[in-house]
Write a protein that holds these residues in place. Structure first.
Motif, PDB file in Angstrom:
ATOM      1  N   MET A   1       0.920  -1.211   0.003  1.00 21.18           N
ATOM      2  CA  MET A   1      -0.126  -0.092  -0.038  1.00 21.18           C
ATOM      3  C   MET A   1       0.919   1.182   0.060  1.00 21.18           C
ATOM      4  SD  MET A   1      -3.262   0.755   2.398  1.00 21.18           S
ATOM      5  CE  MET A   1      -3.436  -0.807   2.829  1.00 21.18           C
ATOM      6  N   THR A   2       0.521   2.280  -0.826  1.00 24.02           N
ATOM      7  CA  THR A   2       1.497   3.255  -0.947  1.00 24.02           C
ATOM      8  C   THR A   2       0.987   4.307   0.045  1.00 24.02           C
ATOM      9  OG1 THR A   2      -0.070   4.464  -2.392  1.00 24.02           O
ATOM     10  CG2 THR A   2       1.704   2.951  -3.476  1.00 24.02           C
ATOM     11  N   SER A   3       1.715   5.384   0.428  1.00 25.27           N
ATOM     12  CA  SER A   3       1.526   6.413   1.133  1.00 25.27           C
ATOM     13  C   SER A   3       0.440   7.220   0.943  1.00 25.27           C
ATOM     14  CB  SER A   3       2.913   7.182   1.632  1.00 25.27           C
ATOM     15  OG  SER A   3       3.247   7.596   0.525  1.00 25.27           O
ATOM     16  N   ASN A   4       0.248   7.167  -0.389  1.00 24.65           N
ATOM     17  CA  ASN A   4      -0.892   8.082  -0.646  1.00 24.65           C
ATOM     18  C   ASN A   4      -2.331   7.232  -0.474  1.00 24.65           C
ATOM     19  OD1 ASN A   4      -0.770   6.613  -2.936  1.00 24.65           O
ATOM     20  ND2 ASN A   4      -1.138   8.179  -4.228  1.00 24.65           N
ATOM     21  N   HIS A   5      -2.310   6.321   0.252  1.00 24.54           N
ATOM     22  CA  HIS A   5      -3.782   5.454   0.162  1.00 24.54           C
ATOM     23  C   HIS A   5      -3.974   5.393   1.756  1.00 24.54           C
ATOM     24  CE1 HIS A   5      -5.879   1.566   0.554  1.00 24.54           C
ATOM     25  NE2 HIS A   5      -6.249   1.677  -0.390  1.00 24.54           N
ATOM     26  N   ARG A   6      -5.195   5.203   1.985  1.00 23.22           N
ATOM     27  CA  ARG A   6      -5.694   5.400   3.291  1.00 23.22           C
ATOM     28  C   ARG A   6      -6.884   4.181   3.366  1.00 23.22           C
ATOM     29  NH1 ARG A   6      -6.207  11.061   6.115  1.00 23.22           N
ATOM     30  NH2 ARG A   6      -4.095  10.505   6.398  1.00 23.22           N
ATOM     31  N   ILE A   7      -6.971   3.677   4.695  1.00 22.82           N
ATOM     32  CA  ILE A   7      -8.099   2.967   4.870  1.00 22.82           C
ATOM     33  C   ILE A   7      -9.318   3.630   5.826  1.00 22.82           C
ATOM     34  CG2 ILE A   7      -8.851   0.827   6.037  1.00 22.82           C
ATOM     35  CD1 ILE A   7      -7.253  -0.151   3.895  1.00 22.82           C
ATOM     36  N   VAL A   8     -10.399   3.611   5.519  1.00 19.53           N
ATOM     37  CA  VAL A   8     -11.215   4.148   6.136  1.00 19.53           C
ATOM     38  C   VAL A   8     -12.344   3.193   6.798  1.00 19.53           C
ATOM     39  CG1 VAL A   8     -13.175   6.089   6.145  1.00 19.53           C
ATOM     40  CG2 VAL A   8     -11.181   6.288   4.821  1.00 19.53           C
ATOM     41  N   LEU A   9     -12.532   3.118   8.018  1.00 22.21           N
ATOM     42  CA  LEU A   9     -13.555   2.032   8.559  1.00 22.21           C
ATOM     43  C   LEU A   9     -14.841   2.787   8.365  1.00 22.21           C
ATOM     44  CD1 LEU A   9     -11.389   0.641  11.390  1.00 22.21           C
ATOM     45  CD2 LEU A   9     -11.808  -0.312   9.031  1.00 22.21           C
ATOM     46  N   LEU A  10     -15.893   2.355   7.806  1.00 17.14           N
ATOM     47  CA  LEU A  10     -17.068   3.015   7.745  1.00 17.14           C
ATOM     48  C   LEU A  10     -18.262   2.513   8.751  1.00 17.14           C
ATOM     49  CD1 LEU A  10     -18.715   5.539   6.419  1.00 17.14           C
ATOM     50  CD2 LEU A  10     -19.129   3.847   4.508  1.00 17.14           C
ATOM     51  N   ALA A  11     -18.760   3.379   9.608  1.00 15.08           N
ATOM     52  CA  ALA A  11     -19.761   2.846  10.367  1.00 15.08           C
ATOM     53  C   ALA A  11     -21.170   3.556  10.030  1.00 15.08           C
ATOM     54  CB  ALA A  11     -19.730   2.867  11.908  1.00 15.08           C
ATOM     55  N   HIS A  12     -22.243   2.934  10.246  1.00 12.08           N
ATOM     56  CA  HIS A  12     -23.578   3.681  10.147  1.00 12.08           C
ATOM     57  C   HIS A  12     -23.734   5.100  10.560  1.00 12.08           C
ATOM     58  CE1 HIS A  12     -27.620   5.007  10.071  1.00 12.08           C
ATOM     59  NE2 HIS A  12     -28.067   4.186   8.941  1.00 12.08           N
ATOM     60  N   GLY A  13     -23.445   5.256  11.830  1.00 13.90           N
ATOM     61  CA  GLY A  13     -23.393   6.426  12.617  1.00 13.90           C
ATOM     62  C   GLY A  13     -24.750   6.513  13.444  1.00 13.90           C
ATOM     63  N   SER A  14     -24.812   7.314  14.368  1.00 15.89           N
ATOM     64  CA  SER A  14     -25.758   7.454  15.289  1.00 15.89           C
ATOM     65  C   SER A  14     -25.759   8.820  15.922  1.00 15.89           C
ATOM     66  CB  SER A  14     -26.050   6.299  16.301  1.00 15.89           C
ATOM     67  OG  SER A  14     -26.940   6.639  17.392  1.00 15.89           O
ATOM     68  N   SER A  15     -26.830   9.290  16.321  1.00 15.05           N
ATOM     69  CA  SER A  15     -26.864  10.407  17.213  1.00 15.05           C
ATOM     70  C   SER A  15     -26.446  10.078  18.544  1.00 15.05           C
ATOM     71  CB  SER A  15     -28.205  11.430  17.080  1.00 15.05           C
ATOM     72  OG  SER A  15     -29.069  10.379  17.647  1.00 15.05           O
ATOM     73  N   ASP A  16     -26.624   9.095  19.130  1.00 14.07           N
ATOM     74  CA  ASP A  16     -26.349   8.450  20.293  1.00 14.07           C
ATOM     75  C   ASP A  16     -24.890   8.333  20.345  1.00 14.07           C
ATOM     76  OD1 ASP A  16     -25.943   7.088  22.807  1.00 14.07           O
ATOM     77  OD2 ASP A  16     -27.666   5.952  22.629  1.00 14.07           O
ATOM     78  N   LYS A  17     -24.197   9.285  21.234  1.00  8.53           N
ATOM     79  CA  LYS A  17     -22.745   9.055  21.265  1.00  8.53           C
ATOM     80  C   LYS A  17     -22.332   7.845  21.817  1.00  8.53           C
ATOM     81  CE  LYS A  17     -18.783  11.326  23.639  1.00  8.53           C
ATOM     82  NZ  LYS A  17     -18.248  12.433  24.553  1.00  8.53           N
ATOM     83  N   ARG A  18     -23.025   7.178  22.804  1.00  8.25           N
ATOM     84  CA  ARG A  18     -22.699   5.558  23.191  1.00  8.25           C
ATOM     85  C   ARG A  18     -22.300   4.650  22.201  1.00  8.25           C
ATOM     86  NH1 ARG A  18     -27.332   5.412  27.458  1.00  8.25           N
ATOM     87  NH2 ARG A  18     -28.134   6.055  25.458  1.00  8.25           N
ATOM     88  N   TRP A  19     -23.415   4.979  21.213  1.00  7.00           N
ATOM     89  CA  TRP A  19     -23.362   3.875  20.048  1.00  7.00           C
ATOM     90  C   TRP A  19     -22.090   4.006  19.303  1.00  7.00           C
ATOM     91  CZ3 TRP A  19     -22.553   3.677  14.739  1.00  7.00           C
ATOM     92  CH2 TRP A  19     -23.135   2.947  14.031  1.00  7.00           C
ATOM     93  N   CYS A  20     -21.619   5.305  19.043  1.00  8.07           N
ATOM     94  CA  CYS A  20     -20.457   5.674  18.415  1.00  8.07           C
ATOM     95  C   CYS A  20     -19.415   5.247  19.022  1.00  8.07           C
ATOM     96  CB  CYS A  20     -20.496   7.157  18.025  1.00  8.07           C
ATOM     97  SG  CYS A  20     -21.710   7.621  16.803  1.00  8.07           S
ATOM     98  N   GLU A  21     -19.330   5.313  20.514  1.00 10.63           N
ATOM     99  CA  GLU A  21     -18.196   5.002  21.127  1.00 10.63           C
ATOM    100  C   GLU A  21     -17.785   3.483  21.106  1.00 10.63           C
ATOM    101  OE1 GLU A  21     -19.337   6.438  24.887  1.00 10.63           O
ATOM    102  OE2 GLU A  21     -18.443   8.481  24.723  1.00 10.63           O
ATOM    103  N   THR A  22     -18.870   2.838  20.925  1.00 13.13           N
ATOM    104  CA  THR A  22     -18.783   1.157  20.596  1.00 13.13           C
ATOM    105  C   THR A  22     -17.943   0.912  19.593  1.00 13.13           C
ATOM    106  OG1 THR A  22     -20.794   0.738  21.706  1.00 13.13           O
ATOM    107  CG2 THR A  22     -19.991  -0.775  20.334  1.00 13.13           C
ATOM    108  N   PHE A  23     -18.364   1.643  18.480  1.00 14.41           N
ATOM    109  CA  PHE A  23     -17.697   1.336  17.047  1.00 14.41           C
ATOM    110  C   PHE A  23     -16.208   1.789  17.136  1.00 14.41           C
ATOM    111  CE2 PHE A  23     -21.749   0.621  15.581  1.00 14.41           C
ATOM    112  CZ  PHE A  23     -21.325  -0.647  14.567  1.00 14.41           C
TER     113      PHE A  23
END
Length: 128
Positions: A1-23
């Motif tokens: 993988m080159t230095s101009n490549h990035r991995i992004v872990l995509l989660a659905h998202g939630s307005s509940d901060k606790r949900w986001c903290e789990t991910f």
């Protein structure tokens, strides 16, 4: 993988901060192990996928692999996310590869089995 490549872990998202903290906790080992990797949310939370791509542009990142932290490919992964990616590629002149959802990887099934087995041992319950 080159230095101009990035991995992004995509989660659905939630307005509940606790949900986001789990991910964020689930993503932490990957974020620590994979240099430059990030977590992003499809909706309802920040950083959004668009914000994460914009951040990457300031770091001269031109290629991304989005790994969906979804159990299966439903409407979001079949329609919504590919449309978002097409718009981001066009608007920011980047290349974004959408990986299969994490739930399609057989290793996740093994990890679930291990968690259940551990839980059964902790409660003194038999698996059979």
């Amino acid at each position: 993988m080159t230095s101009n490549h990035r991995i992004v872990l995509l989660a659905h998202g939630s307005s509940d901060k606790r949900w986001c903290e789990t991910f964020e906790q689930l993503a932490a080992p990957t974020l620590q192990a994979v240099s430059g990797s990030r977590i992003a949310y499809m909706e309802l939370a920040s950083p959004s996928l668009e914000e994460t791509i914009a951040e990457g542009l300031t770091d001269n990142i031109s290629e991304y692999t989005v790994v969906p932290l979804f159990l299966a490919a439903g409407r979001h992964l079949r329609k919504d996310v590919p449309a978002m990616i097409a718009d981001l590629e066009k608007d920011h002149d980047v290349k974004i590869h959408l990986a299969p959802p994490i739930g399609e990887n057989p290793l996740l099934g093994e990890a679930i089995k291990d968690v259940v087995t551990l839980q059964l041992k902790q409660t003194g319950t038999s698996a059979s």
